[in-house]
Write an enzyme that holds these catalytic residues in place. Sequence first.
Site, short mmCIF file in Angstrom:
data_model
loop_
_atom_site.label_atom_id
_atom_site.label_comp_id
_atom_site.label_asym_id
_atom_site.label_seq_id
_atom_site.Cartn_x
_atom_site.Cartn_y
_atom_site.Cartn_z
N VAL A 112 -38.81 3.64 -3.96
CA VAL A 112 -39.14 2.70 -2.89
C VAL A 112 -38.84 3.36 -1.55
O VAL A 112 -37.74 3.88 -1.34
CB VAL A 112 -38.35 1.39 -3.02
CG1 VAL A 112 -38.72 0.43 -1.88
CG2 VAL A 112 -38.62 0.74 -4.38
N LYS A 131 -43.49 0.78 -2.71
CA LYS A 131 -43.04 1.10 -4.07
C LYS A 131 -44.09 1.99 -4.71
O LYS A 131 -45.25 1.59 -4.89
CB LYS A 131 -42.85 -0.18 -4.88
CG LYS A 131 -42.20 0.05 -6.23
CD LYS A 131 -41.79 -1.26 -6.87
CE LYS A 131 -41.00 -1.04 -8.14
NZ LYS A 131 -40.55 -2.31 -8.74
N ASP A 254 -36.49 -8.29 -17.17
CA ASP A 254 -35.43 -7.28 -17.02
C ASP A 254 -34.44 -7.75 -15.95
O ASP A 254 -34.01 -6.97 -15.11
CB ASP A 254 -36.04 -5.93 -16.65
CG ASP A 254 -35.06 -4.78 -16.80
OD1 ASP A 254 -34.13 -4.89 -17.63
OD2 ASP A 254 -35.21 -3.77 -16.09
N ASP A 271 -38.37 -6.32 -8.38
CA ASP A 271 -38.61 -5.47 -9.56
C ASP A 271 -39.22 -6.28 -10.69
O ASP A 271 -38.58 -6.57 -11.71
CB ASP A 271 -37.32 -4.81 -10.03
CG ASP A 271 -36.77 -3.82 -9.02
OD1 ASP A 271 -37.56 -3.34 -8.18
OD2 ASP A 271 -35.57 -3.52 -9.06
#
Length: 325
Positions: A112, A131, A254, A271
């Site tokens: 990033v 990103k 995640d 994310d």
Amino acid sequence: MRKHERSFFDDDFDASFDHADDLNWRAKRRSARDDDEPNPTRRGRLTEEARDRLGRQRADAVADDLPEGADRWSTWGDADQGPEPRPEWLVTDLSAVDRDLGIVKTGKEADVFLLERALPGGDRSCLLAAKRYRSNDHRMFHRDAGYLEGRRMRRSREMRAVENRTSFGRNLIAEQWAVAEFAALARLWQLGAPVPYPVQRAGTEVLLEFVGTDGAAAPRLAQLRPGPDELLDLWRQLVDALGVLASAGLAHGDLSAFNLMVHDGRLVLIDLPQVVDVAANPRGVEFLERDVRNVAGWFTSRGLPADLADPADLVDLLLDVAGLR
């Protein structure tokens, strides 16, 4: 809420690649190159590889015309653009320029960067998080096999390249992550979830709202030691955010204290390339349960009463919201 019958990734990912009609494609397949090579160019929309190549050619052609300090002209016009209504702070002028201000974070699949988009000679500018997913030089995306379940690609050749992890297949995986994250952020933004505004996607680069102040990124939740009142407030924000995802049939996939940011007291989910359709993915409920265990464990370890952050109770609530109970 009703159970999702198919993954929303299907249309978003399929739309990112150019597909000839079935008859033309079958004819071309007979003379296709090996799996490490992309298909020859064809009529219709540019493939991502052709788009990137054309972008480089354009950049080379106008490099001498760039204002001093700029790294490139704005890529807004050639990218998939974020949802409307767009934030007032966003600079969308095609005459704007982009300037890299340095790296913000390195990761296993992507890096990033801090990027400034500004109008030359003007006073309008904005800071963005760029990103950039690694592709051909990255051997294996972290735990990607489980996340790819429930998503599909139309071409068997593409699926074969992904499964064999050829050079072409790794490029496709990188682009699939970028497409998935951009699509998920766009959908969640429109639903009111606390996520960065997804500005644009071009190839394997996703530009996002920069979460921070004066070029300094907001801290991750894991970096904080909140007092009891702030801890409870952040937990309630998190439950609300997970409820928004569940209402769309999704789980982060995640989630941990490392991919939650806190900016001016506001919790922000980041994310999201591996976001999971809880119904379409055979392991969807498993991913949801793991998300909840991870974050509930962090909050209770910081002093939140266990009865307020009971993982089983929250999982049951989210599955009910998702229409899976």
